[in-house]
Design a protein around this motif. Structure first.
Motif, PDB file in Angstrom:
ATOM      1  N   PRO A 174       0.827  -1.218   0.000  1.00  0.00           N
ATOM      2  CA  PRO A 174       0.000   0.000   0.000  1.00  0.00           C
ATOM      3  C   PRO A 174       0.861   1.268   0.000  1.00  0.00           C
ATOM      4  CG  PRO A 174      -0.589  -1.483   1.823  1.00  0.00           C
ATOM      5  CD  PRO A 174       0.682  -1.985   1.244  1.00  0.00           C
ATOM      6  N   LEU A 175       0.248   2.363  -0.438  1.00  0.00           N
ATOM      7  CA  LEU A 175       0.964   3.635  -0.524  1.00  0.00           C
ATOM      8  C   LEU A 175       1.516   4.053   0.837  1.00  0.00           C
ATOM      9  CD1 LEU A 175       1.771   5.972  -2.402  1.00  0.00           C
ATOM     10  CD2 LEU A 175      -0.364   7.111  -1.783  1.00  0.00           C
ATOM     11  N   GLY A 176       0.764   3.811   1.886  1.00  0.00           N
ATOM     12  CA  GLY A 176       1.208   4.191   3.234  1.00  0.00           C
ATOM     13  C   GLY A 176       2.517   3.522   3.626  1.00  0.00           C
ATOM     14  N   ASP A 177       2.670   2.247   3.245  1.00  0.00           N
ATOM     15  CA  ASP A 177       3.911   1.528   3.552  1.00  0.00           C
ATOM     16  C   ASP A 177       5.081   2.089   2.748  1.00  0.00           C
ATOM     17  OD1 ASP A 177       2.242   0.034   5.094  1.00  0.00           O
ATOM     18  OD2 ASP A 177       2.671  -1.895   4.137  1.00  0.00           O
ATOM     19  N   TRP A 178       4.822   2.419   1.476  1.00  0.00           N
ATOM     20  CA  TRP A 178       5.862   3.048   0.667  1.00  0.00           C
ATOM     21  C   TRP A 178       6.281   4.387   1.289  1.00  0.00           C
ATOM     22  CZ3 TRP A 178       8.895   0.963  -2.753  1.00  0.00           C
ATOM     23  CH2 TRP A 178       8.467  -0.130  -3.522  1.00  0.00           C
ATOM     24  N   ALA A 179       5.297   5.154   1.754  1.00  0.00           N
ATOM     25  CA  ALA A 179       5.594   6.453   2.377  1.00  0.00           C
ATOM     26  C   ALA A 179       6.533   6.264   3.566  1.00  0.00           C
ATOM     27  CB  ALA A 179       4.297   7.131   2.810  1.00  0.00           C
ATOM     28  N   THR A 185       5.208  11.551   4.247  1.00  0.00           N
ATOM     29  CA  THR A 185       3.827  11.220   4.587  1.00  0.00           C
ATOM     30  C   THR A 185       3.110  10.689   3.346  1.00  0.00           C
ATOM     31  OG1 THR A 185       2.952  13.412   4.013  1.00  0.00           O
ATOM     32  CG2 THR A 185       3.779  13.108   6.272  1.00  0.00           C
ATOM     33  N   GLU A 186       2.034   9.976   3.576  1.00  0.00           N
ATOM     34  CA  GLU A 186       1.246   9.443   2.469  1.00  0.00           C
ATOM     35  C   GLU A 186       0.694  10.580   1.609  1.00  0.00           C
ATOM     36  OE1 GLU A 186      -2.544   6.411   1.796  1.00  0.00           O
ATOM     37  OE2 GLU A 186      -1.477   6.428   3.719  1.00  0.00           O
ATOM     38  N   LYS A 187       0.287  11.655   2.281  1.00  0.00           N
ATOM     39  CA  LYS A 187      -0.269  12.798   1.551  1.00  0.00           C
ATOM     40  C   LYS A 187       0.788  13.427   0.632  1.00  0.00           C
ATOM     41  CE  LYS A 187      -3.538  15.517   3.278  1.00  0.00           C
ATOM     42  NZ  LYS A 187      -4.228  16.520   4.149  1.00  0.00           N
ATOM     43  N   LEU A 189       3.332  11.874  -0.711  1.00  0.00           N
ATOM     44  CA  LEU A 189       3.547  10.941  -1.815  1.00  0.00           C
ATOM     45  C   LEU A 189       2.439  11.071  -2.861  1.00  0.00           C
ATOM     46  CD1 LEU A 189       5.925   9.136  -2.224  1.00  0.00           C
ATOM     47  CD2 LEU A 189       4.689   7.265  -1.093  1.00  0.00           C
ATOM     48  N   GLN A 190       1.208  11.217  -2.394  1.00  0.00           N
ATOM     49  CA  GLN A 190       0.081  11.411  -3.322  1.00  0.00           C
ATOM     50  C   GLN A 190       0.278  12.678  -4.150  1.00  0.00           C
ATOM     51  OE1 GLN A 190      -3.108  11.391  -0.461  1.00  0.00           O
ATOM     52  NE2 GLN A 190      -3.723   9.288  -0.956  1.00  0.00           N
TER      53      GLN A 190
END
Length: 260
Positions: A174-179, A185-187, A189-190
């Motif tokens: 998931p994106l959160g793990d990549w972050a 932060t996930e935000k 990265l988005q």
């Protein structure tokens, strides 16, 4: 093996359109290069992966890539490739594409490209050969641009993430793990994904998977194997996503790529 076939000046010609034939072995890679004139990169047989600093494109025999003059690029051959390409002066016709893009190749455009390669140089613009080249230009401007592009991000952290996904297309992290791995932060990265690629993380990963799937199909892999290699839960899930993106199911994608 790297190779280069463009030392004859065709890509710098003052003529509106010039054609070139070049055959490559499977796995062959061209040197990084650019041309003064624009190039329509097309293969009557085989599949090319065309790379530039802006991204990568998959080019099967039903498609061609428009490469503006001055754009550095290099091509990798998937299977033996019979390239039939045309170089086009940027001012040769109104309405020519301005950016790198994949376009559909109609049966008429395919035959025009093949015919253009056989035209003796130089030709008069008012001759039969000149009219053939004009018709080719008309046909190029009528073709649809297709979603076969995978943008390359400029941000180094994002590039590391994307390289990881390309190396393991079945990765479902998931994106959160990549972050967390990248220390952002996930935000953030988005936001970086949107800024650098014009896509969300999910869209980019899906596009990467589908283009990898296209390349595997081109080498003769079975749909069931491709679906599993890419991390899809079933062949039907892969086929559904493939058809949504490319307009036809994977079983039909190469069916209309006739030989020369």
């Amino acid at each position: 093996m790297a190779s280069h076939h463009f030392d004859d000046g065709l890509d710098r010609s003052d003529l509106p359109v010039t054609g070139l034939a070049a055959d490559y072995r499977s796995g062959e890679i061209t040197c990084r290069h650019s041309h003064l004139n624009a190039q329509l990169i097309y293969a009557v047989e085989g599949v090319m992966v065309v790379n530039s600093p802006e991204g990568r494109w998959i080019v099967p025999p039903t498609r061609a890539i428009w490469m503006p003059g001055g754009t550095e690029h290099w091509n990798r051959m998937v299977g033996g490739v019979r390239m039939r390409t045309v170089f086009i002066r940027p001012d040769a016709a109104p309405g020519l594409p301005r950016d790198c893009s994949v376009i559909g190749v109609s049966p008429l455009l395919r035959e025009l490209i093949v015919a253009a390669v056989a035209v003796p140089l130089p030709y008069s613009t008012e001759s039969r050969d000149g009219r053939l080249m004009r018709l080719l230009l008309d046909e190029i401007t009528q073709m649809d641009v297709l979603p076969l592009h995978l943008p390359t991000p400029r941000d180094e952290r994002l590039a590391r993430l994307c390289d990881g996904l390309l190396a393991a297309p079945d990765d479902t992290t998931p994106l959160g793990d990549w972050a967390g791995r990248l220390g952002v932060t996930e935000k953030t990265l988005q936001r970086l994904f949107r800024r650098d690629t014009g896509m969300t993380f999910g869209e980019w990963r899906q596009q990467a998977r589908l283009l990898e799937g296209l390349e595997q199909l081109a080498t003769g892999s079975k749909i069931v194997d491709v679906a599993l290699n890419l991390g899809y839960s079933s062949p039907s899930a892969f086929a559904t996503m493939f058809k949504r993106q490319f307009g036809v199911p994977p079983s039909a994608y190469f069916a209309d790529a006739a030989g020369d």
